[in-house]
Design an enzyme around this catalytic site. Structure first.
Site, PDB file in Angstrom:
ATOM      1  N   GLU A 339       0.824  -1.213   0.000  1.00 15.76           N
ATOM      2  CA  GLU A 339       0.000   0.000   0.000  1.00 15.76           C
ATOM      3  C   GLU A 339       0.856   1.260   0.000  1.00 15.76           C
ATOM      4  O   GLU A 339       0.491   2.268  -0.615  1.00 15.76           O
ATOM      5  CB  GLU A 339      -0.966  -0.001   1.193  1.00 15.76           C
ATOM      6  CG  GLU A 339      -1.906  -1.200   1.249  1.00 15.76           C
ATOM      7  CD  GLU A 339      -2.763  -1.389  -0.008  1.00 15.76           C
ATOM      8  OE1 GLU A 339      -2.836  -0.476  -0.845  1.00 15.76           O
ATOM      9  OE2 GLU A 339      -3.363  -2.472  -0.160  1.00 15.76           O
ATOM     10  N   TYR A 413      -2.408  -7.128 -11.288  1.00 19.26           N
ATOM     11  CA  TYR A 413      -1.454  -7.235 -10.182  1.00 19.26           C
ATOM     12  C   TYR A 413      -0.264  -8.098 -10.595  1.00 19.26           C
ATOM     13  O   TYR A 413       0.810  -7.583 -10.911  1.00 19.26           O
ATOM     14  CB  TYR A 413      -2.155  -7.819  -8.952  1.00 19.26           C
ATOM     15  CG  TYR A 413      -3.218  -6.915  -8.389  1.00 19.26           C
ATOM     16  CD1 TYR A 413      -2.941  -6.046  -7.346  1.00 19.26           C
ATOM     17  CD2 TYR A 413      -4.519  -6.923  -8.901  1.00 19.26           C
ATOM     18  CE1 TYR A 413      -3.910  -5.204  -6.835  1.00 19.26           C
ATOM     19  CE2 TYR A 413      -5.499  -6.090  -8.404  1.00 19.26           C
ATOM     20  CZ  TYR A 413      -5.187  -5.229  -7.364  1.00 19.26           C
ATOM     21  OH  TYR A 413      -6.151  -4.400  -6.871  1.00 19.26           O
TER      22      TYR A 413
END
Length: 549
Positions: A339, A413
């Protein structure tokens, strides 16, 4: 944000409920999807400069009320402004220069008629009053909205998350990625027993004695994307640190529930490791003026700019699991690394259209392997990224559909990170690769971008045409197969399961000899030694291999 396989189905259900309809294998989009996902005439004429979002959060009724001041520069004469706010939230009043304006609603879009003449170059503002019960997140952060929770002591524990779904789920905003405010103020009124943590630096805490509340005022000194704006409310303990980085001293602030303070002090030491690795690979942290925060929330975590949210239970891995299956994924706290990696790719470099969200997620997923490489060596990083291939689905293209707020496959991803790692292999020059990654964050600093810009940048700086690779890996769900045969000391080879224009340099092993071959969808041949019976592909290429008889 990261979407592991076991929640992809939930995420798709939530997205479809927002407006996209499925008919067979085709997506049918509604007028609401177009209003949300396109640069409409009512958006195009004005350039967003500044927000002041001011709200009161009312946990008893799970509602909020407040205002948003929207400052903008007029780019072309137009008298209607689009502002987005999703049902069941309501705009109750709009003012410009203290005059109340007329507006009407079309689903989740409000159209405001401006009485003042909008002249090119003018800097104007409107103040929007609104209230309601925002959508409650069922499985945050993937379905988005407000999370209303309690901590172990019975205190309110509240947070927002809204990527994909959009910031307009809880505040009135120009809800399209292409335009960001240059700066922003966030004012949040909460019970005087609790604390709000939002983006940027805390500039003031105002006591409202009559109401027994406090208002926390935060200022964001940099451009910020809409979904990156957040509100986090809890009975927080705060501790801080400093990081001596490439641009000087960076303030580090941590907010966690009080019972978790000691665990956080130990686990959050990884923040400095993350910053050391990513400043090496990507260049300076992009938001020194706003500092860096980790904030505990009642969900897994999210890349809110300068206010990264955390819910990984103070352990390494992804909730204790290694997503790569190699062991390297347990060497770091996944949420801190992934993150926070988005501070460079998502918050610094932001896609203009959510269809290009691979720019956020492919580079950030790749940052996980770069973190491993920085501390444990190149082969460890390569093992990690190869290990993540088990999560790849090859279900649909990574790039979504433009203009309708439609993201592509979750393969953005780890298929995306393996594509980038493969491009590095083809480049075969780690200094050039490092300079290119750092150059991206320097040359696109605080910008919104399109896929074409990133593709061209990589091709130009790596000095080879990577477009066929992007077309194959981002725009189709086919994985190319290197088909070959060996006959009379000749190796013949071609790509199948590929676009007709696909071509790529491939590193192979012929017996004990390393060789680079240029492969297209047409047969080519080279002479080889008699004893060679099979070939191997460098494992850092994500592709198939098939021997023909």
């Amino acid at each position: 944000m990261f979407k592991p396989l076991f929640i992809l189905f939930l995420s798709v259900l939530s997205f479809n409920s927002f407006g996209q309809l499925l008919q067979g294998d085709k997506a049918i989009f509604t007028e609401q999807d177009t209003l949300r996902g396109s640069i409409t005439p009512e958006r195009e004429w004005w350039d967003l400069k500044y927000y002041h979002l001011s709200i009161e959060v009312l946990p008893e009724s799970k509602s909020i009320l407040g205002t948003n001041k929207v400052e903008y520069t007029v780019l072309s004469p137009f008298q209607v402004m689009q502002i987005d706010l999703q049902k069941p939230m309501e705009i109750t009043k709009v003012l410009q220069e203290d005059k109340e304006l007329k507006f009407f609603r079309n689903g989740n879009a409000f159209f405001i008629t401006l009485e003042k003449q909008q002249n090119i170059g003018d800097i104007n503002n409107v103040v929007i009053y609104y209230n309601g019960q925002p959508r409650e997140a069922v499985n945050a952060p993937w379905d988005g909205g407000f999370t209303w929770n309690k901590d172990t002591n019975g205190n309110d524990f509240i947070a927002t998350s809204c990527q994909g779904l959009g910031a307009s789920v809880w505040w009135p905003v120009k809800d399209h990625m292409y335009d960001e405010p240059d700066s922003m103020r966030i004012s949040v009124e909460v019970s005087n027993l609790l604390m709000d943590v939002s983006n940027g630096q805390l500039i003031k805490v105002e006591k409202n004695r009559r109401k027994k509340t406090k208002t926390y005022h935060w200022f964001v000194d940099n451009p910020i994307n809409n979904y990156g704006v957040n509100v986090n409310i809890g009975d927080y303990a705060h501790f801080s640190d400093k990081y001596d980085g490439e641009k000087g001293e960076l303030s580090l602030d941590y907010y966690v529930l009080k019972p978790n303070l000691e665990k956080a002090k130990k686990q959050f030491q990884q923040t400095k490791q993350m910053l050391e690795a990513f400043e090496h690979w990507f260049g300076p942290y992009p938001f020194y003026e706003d500092g860096f925060k980790l904030v505990e929330v009642p969900y897994l975590g999210m890349e809110h700019q300068s206010s990264v949210t955390y819910g990984n239970q103070f352990q390494n891995g992804y909730l204790g699991r290694d997503l790569s299956g190699t062991g390297w994924g347990l060497k770091f706290d996944f949420i801190i690394v992934h993150e926070a990696g988005h501070e460079w790719f998502a918050n610094n470099i932001t896609d203009k259209d959510i269809a290009d969200m691979w720019i956020h997620e492919s580079f950030t997923s790749y940052s996980e392997c770069l973190f491993v490489e920085y501390f444990y060596g190149k082969e460890a990083g390569q093992e990690y990224v190869r290990g993540t291939r088990a999560s790849i689905q090859n279900d649909k293209p990574i790039i979504g559909i433009y203009g309708v707020n439609a993201e592509g496959s979750g393969d953005m991803y780890y298929k995306g990170s393996n594509m980038l790692n493969m491009i590095r292999q083809i480049t075969n020059d780690d200094e050039k690769w490092l300079a290119t990654l750092r150059g991206l964050n320097k040359d696109f600093y605080h910008q919104t971008v399109e896929t074409k810009q990133i593709e061209n940048y990589l091709s130009n700086h790596l000095e080879f045409d990577a477009k066929p690779i992007f077309d194959q890996y981002l725009r189709t769900n086919q994985i190319p197969i290197l088909e070959y045969r060996i006959y009379e000391n000749r190796l013949s080879y071609r790509f199948t399961s590929a676009l007709p224009t696909f071509k790529m340099s491939v590193d192979i092993l012929l017996g004990e000899k390393k060789e680079r071959i240029e492969v297209t969808t047409n047969w080519k041949s080279i002479d080889i030694q008699e004893e060679v019976k099979d070939i191997k592909i460098n494992p850092n290429y994500y592709m198939g291999l098939m021997k023909m008889q």
